[in-house]
Design a protein around this motif. Structure first.
Motif, mmCIF file in Angstrom:
data_model
loop_
_atom_site.group_PDB
_atom_site.id
_atom_site.type_symbol
_atom_site.label_atom_id
_atom_site.label_comp_id
_atom_site.label_asym_id
_atom_site.label_seq_id
_atom_site.Cartn_x
_atom_site.Cartn_y
_atom_site.Cartn_z
ATOM 1 N N LYS A 44 0.850 -1.193 0.000
ATOM 2 C CA LYS A 44 0.000 0.000 0.000
ATOM 3 C C LYS A 44 0.879 1.232 0.000
ATOM 4 C CE LYS A 44 -2.974 0.492 3.459
ATOM 5 N NZ LYS A 44 -3.985 0.234 4.507
ATOM 6 N N HIS A 48 -1.847 6.195 1.048
ATOM 7 C CA HIS A 48 -3.044 5.382 1.294
ATOM 8 C C HIS A 48 -3.206 5.116 2.804
ATOM 9 C CE1 HIS A 48 -5.522 1.787 -0.415
ATOM 10 N NE2 HIS A 48 -5.931 2.077 0.804
ATOM 11 N N TYR A 49 -2.091 4.825 3.482
ATOM 12 C CA TYR A 49 -2.152 4.639 4.943
ATOM 13 C C TYR A 49 -2.643 5.926 5.617
ATOM 14 C CZ TYR A 49 0.675 0.321 4.701
ATOM 15 O OH TYR A 49 1.127 -0.942 4.458
ATOM 16 N N VAL A 51 -4.495 8.332 4.404
ATOM 17 C CA VAL A 51 -5.924 8.550 4.129
ATOM 18 C C VAL A 51 -6.773 7.612 4.997
ATOM 19 C CG1 VAL A 51 -7.699 8.182 2.350
ATOM 20 C CG2 VAL A 51 -5.669 9.553 1.833
ATOM 21 N N ASP A 52 -6.358 6.362 5.113
ATOM 22 C CA ASP A 52 -7.094 5.415 5.973
ATOM 23 C C ASP A 52 -7.127 5.922 7.418
ATOM 24 O OD1 ASP A 52 -7.553 3.716 3.867
ATOM 25 O OD2 ASP A 52 -6.070 2.205 4.474
ATOM 26 N N GLU A 53 -5.990 6.448 7.873
ATOM 27 C CA GLU A 53 -5.922 6.956 9.253
ATOM 28 C C GLU A 53 -6.886 8.134 9.439
ATOM 29 O OE1 GLU A 53 -1.884 7.841 10.640
ATOM 30 O OE2 GLU A 53 -2.752 9.258 12.091
ATOM 31 N N ARG A 55 -9.602 8.776 7.701
ATOM 32 C CA ARG A 55 -10.985 8.252 7.660
ATOM 33 C C ARG A 55 -11.383 7.699 9.032
ATOM 34 N NH1 ARG A 55 -10.397 5.601 2.422
ATOM 35 N NH2 ARG A 55 -11.568 6.860 0.935
ATOM 36 N N ALA A 56 -10.446 6.954 9.628
ATOM 37 C CA ALA A 56 -10.746 6.339 10.930
ATOM 38 C C ALA A 56 -10.924 7.394 12.016
ATOM 39 C CB ALA A 56 -9.624 5.373 11.317
ATOM 40 N N PHE A 77 -6.455 7.161 -6.247
ATOM 41 C CA PHE A 77 -7.760 7.253 -5.587
ATOM 42 C C PHE A 77 -8.895 7.414 -6.603
ATOM 43 C CE2 PHE A 77 -4.753 8.487 -2.225
ATOM 44 C CZ PHE A 77 -5.140 7.576 -1.250
ATOM 45 N N GLY A 99 -11.661 -0.792 -2.535
ATOM 46 C CA GLY A 99 -11.991 -0.529 -1.126
ATOM 47 C C GLY A 99 -11.672 0.872 -0.648
ATOM 48 N N HIS A 100 -10.680 1.512 -1.259
ATOM 49 C CA HIS A 100 -10.198 2.790 -0.733
ATOM 50 C C HIS A 100 -10.746 3.998 -1.484
ATOM 51 C CE1 HIS A 100 -7.613 1.543 -4.029
ATOM 52 N NE2 HIS A 100 -7.332 2.818 -4.224
ATOM 53 N N ASP A 146 -3.435 1.363 17.577
ATOM 54 C CA ASP A 146 -4.874 1.311 17.635
ATOM 55 C C ASP A 146 -5.307 1.816 19.017
ATOM 56 O OD1 ASP A 146 -7.369 0.798 16.673
ATOM 57 O OD2 ASP A 146 -7.392 -1.287 17.374
#
Ligand code: UTP
Length: 305
Positions: A44, A48-49, A51-53, A55-56, A77, A99-100, A146
């Protein structure tokens, strides 16, 4: 100076800025024709990491400050019809492609025409952010933990407001690589700061608490950055903007419960790949075995030298 505490809860953090306009010179030649932020950790890209962070952490709008040669980030994206078609006709799984993807209109891109520093990159987002607090994520600081680092920051921000930066203790010998806090008071993992200095020499550093690539910023930063002169390295430093706001809005550092990998640095990037692979059920055993062989060979080689 005592910490300024917000009387009413601050506005929610809905927007995140991703400065990706830098040249990535420490990774040449890999970054000659591809953005540093697209370098993969396992499978990845770094961005991308990040953006995932975000989003979370509940971020709803994603603002990328790009530059020339960074088009691969927008492509990553977006839908890849051709690849999707090729995989489908060969009966292969297309899950990794979709998924992303953002909701339409959720991502926007603006160009920093010249890489004049992080402060300048953030300032380029002023019209897109408007008058509300926002997060800044530097993709080359890859965080593992986490709850995710930015989630921890958003939670802390609800209490402190103002400007909040992510901090960690750095070796004194390395203070000249970081913005360093001048600490006023520490309460648990929150530090209120009376100053911040960009890249001080070890003997001049007010502490060893370094700012790393996660911020939640008050929108007044845009007006301040407008007036900031070029500082260290001839660049417009975000640190100088933060420093100018001390005393006007609260300023805190948060020690997040996350492990940081400095993927702007070659050693950090290599170790991040090993660390993230070791987290994966599909890779852990094989990677551990191969790393162990490598380390055994290396220790034999160096003990015989
Ligand atoms: P770095 O300080 O790591 O700079 O930027 P860099 O240019 O990317 O890399 P090196 O030092 O030449 O190897 C940290 C983050 O800030 C962004 C970068 O893209 C990176 O994500 N940045 C930096 C900008 O967006 N614009 C700038 O003018 C400088």
């Amino acid at each position: 100076m005592t910490s300024l505490v917000v009387a009413v809860p601050p506005k929610p953090v809905r927007k995140a800025v991703f400065p990706v306009g830098g040249l990535g010179t420490r990774f040449l030649p890999a970054t000659k024709s591809q953005p540093k932020e697209m370098l993969p950790v396992v499978d990845k890209p770094l961005i991308h990491y990040a953006v995932d962070e975000a989003r979370a952490a509940g971020i709803e709008q994603f603002i990328f400050i790009t530059g020339r040669g960074k088009a691969a980030i927008a492509d990553h994206f977006d839908i890849s019809y051709e690849l999707q078609h090729q995989l489908s006709t060969r009966g292969k799984d297309v899950a990794a492609l979709a998924g992303h993807l953002p909701d339409p209109g959720q991502f926007c891109f603006t160009r920093q025409q010249e890489p004049l520093g992080l402060g300048h990159a953030v300032w380029c987002a002023r019209h897109l952010v408007g008058d509300e607090p926002f997060a800044v994520l530097l993709a080359d600081d890859l965080m593992m933990g986490d709850p995710p680092c930015l989630r921890q920051m958003v939670d802390a921000y609800r209490t402190v407001g103002g400007n909040l930066v992510c901090v960690e203790d750095v070796p004194r010998a390395y203070t000249s690589r970081y913005g360093i806090l001048d600490i006023d008071k520490e309460t648990g993992n929150l530090v209120s700061a009376k100053g911040i200095v960009e890249k001080p020499q070890p003997e001049k550093a007010p502490s060893t608490l370094g700012v790393i690539g996660r911020y939640i910023l008050h929108p007044d930063i845009f007006r301040v950055l407008e007036k900031v002169e070029r500082g260290a390295g001839g660049e417009i430093q975000l640190t100088d903007g933060l420093s100018a706001m001390i005393g006007k809005v609260p300023f805190h550092g948060l020690r997040c419960d996350s492990r940081r990998f400095d993927c702007g640095d070659k050693a950090g990037f290599v170790v991040a790949n090993a660390a993230f692979a070791l987290q994966r059920d599909d890779l852990r055993d094989e990677v551990r075995r191969q790393l162990q062989d490598l380390l055994d060979d290396a220790s034999e080689q160096f003990s015989g030298a």
